[in-house]
Design a protein around this motif. Structure first.
Motif, mmCIF file in Angstrom:
data_model
loop_
_atom_site.group_PDB
_atom_site.id
_atom_site.type_symbol
_atom_site.label_atom_id
_atom_site.label_comp_id
_atom_site.label_asym_id
_atom_site.label_seq_id
_atom_site.Cartn_x
_atom_site.Cartn_y
_atom_site.Cartn_z
ATOM 1 N N CYS A 35 26.201 15.581 57.927
ATOM 2 C CA CYS A 35 25.180 15.318 56.921
ATOM 3 C C CYS A 35 25.581 14.092 56.093
ATOM 4 O O CYS A 35 26.659 14.072 55.490
ATOM 5 C CB CYS A 35 25.005 16.530 56.004
ATOM 6 N N PRO A 36 24.723 13.067 56.026
ATOM 7 C CA PRO A 36 25.109 11.783 55.423
ATOM 8 C C PRO A 36 24.932 11.703 53.913
ATOM 9 O O PRO A 36 24.397 10.717 53.389
ATOM 10 C CB PRO A 36 24.175 10.800 56.132
ATOM 11 N N ILE A 37 25.360 12.747 53.197
ATOM 12 C CA ILE A 37 25.237 12.732 51.740
ATOM 13 C C ILE A 37 26.615 12.635 51.107
ATOM 14 O O ILE A 37 27.641 12.804 51.769
ATOM 15 C CB ILE A 37 24.498 13.986 51.208
ATOM 16 N N SER A 38 26.642 12.382 49.813
ATOM 17 C CA SER A 38 27.907 12.202 49.102
ATOM 18 C C SER A 38 28.731 13.488 49.104
ATOM 19 O O SER A 38 28.199 14.600 49.176
ATOM 20 C CB SER A 38 27.639 11.779 47.651
ATOM 21 N N GLU A 39 30.048 13.322 48.989
ATOM 22 C CA GLU A 39 30.935 14.479 48.903
ATOM 23 C C GLU A 39 30.642 15.275 47.636
ATOM 24 O O GLU A 39 30.768 16.508 47.626
ATOM 25 C CB GLU A 39 32.396 14.023 48.925
ATOM 26 N N ASN A 40 30.246 14.588 46.559
ATOM 27 C CA ASN A 40 29.907 15.285 45.323
ATOM 28 C C ASN A 40 28.747 16.253 45.525
ATOM 29 O O ASN A 40 28.747 17.372 44.996
ATOM 30 C CB ASN A 40 29.565 14.282 44.219
ATOM 31 N N TYR A 41 27.750 15.819 46.267
ATOM 32 C CA TYR A 41 26.590 16.669 46.569
ATOM 33 C C TYR A 41 27.051 17.889 47.366
ATOM 34 O O TYR A 41 26.721 19.038 47.036
ATOM 35 C CB TYR A 41 25.562 15.850 47.360
ATOM 36 N N LYS A 42 27.810 17.640 48.426
ATOM 37 C CA LYS A 42 28.295 18.742 49.263
ATOM 38 C C LYS A 42 29.136 19.718 48.450
ATOM 39 O O LYS A 42 28.989 20.945 48.582
ATOM 40 C CB LYS A 42 29.108 18.192 50.436
ATOM 41 N N ASN A 43 29.999 19.188 47.613
ATOM 42 C CA ASN A 43 30.888 20.051 46.827
ATOM 43 C C ASN A 43 30.111 20.909 45.833
ATOM 44 O O ASN A 43 30.489 22.057 45.567
ATOM 45 C CB ASN A 43 31.937 19.210 46.094
ATOM 46 N N LEU A 44 29.021 20.352 45.279
ATOM 47 C CA LEU A 44 28.226 21.135 44.344
ATOM 48 C C LEU A 44 27.569 22.317 45.057
ATOM 49 O O LEU A 44 27.429 23.404 44.483
ATOM 50 C CB LEU A 44 27.166 20.258 43.676
ATOM 51 N N VAL A 45 27.170 22.094 46.298
ATOM 52 C CA VAL A 45 26.619 23.202 47.093
ATOM 53 C C VAL A 45 27.696 24.253 47.340
ATOM 54 O O VAL A 45 27.455 25.456 47.202
ATOM 55 C CB VAL A 45 26.051 22.688 48.432
ATOM 56 N N LEU A 46 28.910 23.817 47.678
ATOM 57 C CA LEU A 46 30.006 24.754 47.934
ATOM 58 C C LEU A 46 30.365 25.556 46.684
ATOM 59 O O LEU A 46 30.780 26.721 46.781
ATOM 60 C CB LEU A 46 31.247 24.007 48.417
ATOM 61 N N GLU A 47 30.229 24.953 45.518
ATOM 62 C CA GLU A 47 30.579 25.615 44.256
ATOM 63 C C GLU A 47 29.464 26.516 43.726
ATOM 64 O O GLU A 47 29.674 27.272 42.771
ATOM 65 C CB GLU A 47 30.902 24.554 43.196
ATOM 66 N N ALA A 48 28.304 26.457 44.320
ATOM 67 C CA ALA A 48 27.140 27.176 43.811
ATOM 68 C C ALA A 48 27.298 28.689 43.931
ATOM 69 O O ALA A 48 28.016 29.199 44.799
ATOM 70 C CB ALA A 48 25.886 26.732 44.551
ATOM 71 N N THR A 49 26.611 29.392 43.060
ATOM 72 C CA THR A 49 26.526 30.848 43.121
ATOM 73 C C THR A 49 25.070 31.241 43.336
ATOM 74 O O THR A 49 24.203 30.377 43.488
ATOM 75 C CB THR A 49 27.036 31.491 41.817
ATOM 76 N N ASP A 50 24.813 32.537 43.294
ATOM 77 C CA ASP A 50 23.455 33.010 43.523
ATOM 78 C C ASP A 50 22.478 32.576 42.423
ATOM 79 O O ASP A 50 21.260 32.565 42.645
ATOM 80 C CB ASP A 50 23.436 34.534 43.648
ATOM 81 N N THR A 51 22.989 32.218 41.257
ATOM 82 C CA THR A 51 22.113 31.829 40.140
ATOM 83 C C THR A 51 22.170 30.333 39.817
ATOM 84 O O THR A 51 21.746 29.912 38.745
ATOM 85 C CB THR A 51 22.482 32.623 38.869
ATOM 86 N N SER A 52 22.673 29.547 40.733
ATOM 87 C CA SER A 52 22.896 28.122 40.453
ATOM 88 C C SER A 52 21.653 27.251 40.554
ATOM 89 O O SER A 52 21.643 26.122 40.069
ATOM 90 C CB SER A 52 23.974 27.560 41.384
ATOM 91 N N THR A 53 20.602 27.740 41.205
ATOM 92 C CA THR A 53 19.418 26.889 41.367
ATOM 93 C C THR A 53 18.351 27.220 40.333
ATOM 94 O O THR A 53 18.351 28.280 39.718
ATOM 95 C CB THR A 53 18.806 27.026 42.773
ATOM 96 N N THR A 54 17.428 26.294 40.166
ATOM 97 C CA THR A 54 16.318 26.478 39.237
ATOM 98 C C THR A 54 15.100 25.742 39.774
ATOM 99 O O THR A 54 15.221 24.884 40.660
ATOM 100 C CB THR A 54 16.675 25.942 37.837
ATOM 101 N N LEU A 55 13.933 26.080 39.228
ATOM 102 C CA LEU A 55 12.702 25.387 39.600
ATOM 103 C C LEU A 55 12.286 24.424 38.496
ATOM 104 O O LEU A 55 12.309 24.772 37.313
ATOM 105 C CB LEU A 55 11.570 26.384 39.832
ATOM 106 N N THR A 56 11.923 23.225 38.881
ATOM 107 C CA THR A 56 11.304 22.276 37.968
ATOM 108 C C THR A 56 9.902 21.972 38.490
ATOM 109 O O THR A 56 9.616 22.170 39.668
ATOM 110 C CB THR A 56 12.105 20.965 37.877
#
Length: 310
Positions: free
Chosen positions: A198-219
């Protein structure tokens, strides 16, 4: 599985057409792993897409698709490129493909819309599409209002074409559940964010790895255009503006270029980190091939071994 025969793939899995992320590196890897890689044409010029298609062809001889965002002003040019380059499968979103069906079918292209409701599913079947992707609100990016578990069985009862389940699926258990609810295949996006290809930044990937079940939100819910992503400074500012009854234009200005900022500049605080609710299940970065093989090995085991008593 009907969808595998329909599309010439081994595993009934689609890789979600994540805007600005689903490029040839990821798409070709998914197709080489015997799933269906899907190029996201949203925001591309016709020639950009042509280059992406040709780069895919250099890396895989297996089927791959292009996603059409039907609200794009250059959709006619994009379709011409798809036909000229011999792509045989398209998925569609952000509108109805009605206007383009004759041209696509004349070119022997399989058409698979992404839909958010039973009503839309029935309309797409009437148009003569080959299959549909049913996406629940658990998914990352632009979503509808219904959950996958509630929507999927209603759609599979309502239509007679293959149905691919999307949203909230992160492992073999989710795949098995989708099959039990009538799906012929699945579409996954978030799990592919955490892959080597996946051609995205390591920061992006790491944020996904650090996520929990409540980490996302809707805008964007206030103006009827909900987008799911991981909570950060950008989503905080967005919610604050929404509460002040800002106009849609003001909110769009806030998010302009934000996905690229997170995906390629690595700014995951001020950029848009689109991700589904299953991010909390993603714990390591792996090759695409291993992700797909592991998911379907687990799905097979679940379907073979699970015996439920009630």
């Amino acid at each position: 599985m009907i969808v595998t025969k329909l599309l010439g793939i081994k595993y009934p899995i689609f890789q979600g057409a994540m805007a600005q992320i689903a490029k040839y590196e990821l798409v070709s890897a998914v197709s080489n792993a015997e799933g269906l890689g899907i190029l996201a044409s949203g925001g591309m010029s016709a020639e950009d897409l042509r280059e992406q298609i040709r780069e895919c062809k250099k890396r895989t001889s297996k089927p791959f698709a292009v996603n059409l965002m039907l609200m794009m002003p250059n959709v006619d040019e994009i379709i011409d490129v798809i036909i000229e380059e011999g792509v045989r499968i398209v998925t569609t979103g952000a509108g109805t493909p009605r206007k383009y069906m004759p041209k696509l079918k004349e070119a022997s292209i399989k058409v698979i819309p992404v839909i958010p409701s039973v009503k839309a599913a029935k309309k797409m079947e009437e148009l003569g599409v080959d299959a549909i992707v049913v996406e629940g609100m658990e998914a990352g990016g632009h979503v509808g209002e219904s959950t996958t578990m509630a929507l999927l069985p209603q759609v599979t009862e309502a239509v007679n074409i293959p149905v691919i389940a999307a949203g909230g699926i992160g492992d073999g258990r989710g795949v098995a559940a989708a099959f039990c609810l009538g799906a012929s295949g699945v579409q996954l996006g978030t799990v592919f964010l955490a892959t080597n290809e996946c051609p995205i930044s390591e920061n992006y990937k790491n944020l996904v790895l650090e996520a929990t079940d409540t980490s996302t939100t809707l805008t964007g819910t206030k103006f009827g255009a909900p987008v799911r992503g991981i909570k950060n400074e950008l989503t905080k500012r967005y919610h604050e503006l929404e509460e002040k009854s800002s106009t849609l234009m003001e909110l769009e200005e806030l998010t302009l270029g934000s996905l690229r900022k997170a995906a390629y500049e690595g700014d995951v605080e001020n950029g848009s980190v689109m991700s589904g609710q299953i991010a909390g299940m993603v714990k390591q970065i792996q090759p695409v091939e291993k992700v797909i093989e592991t998911i379907f090995k687990e799905a097979k085991e679940v379907l073979e071994k699970t015996k439920i008593e009630y």
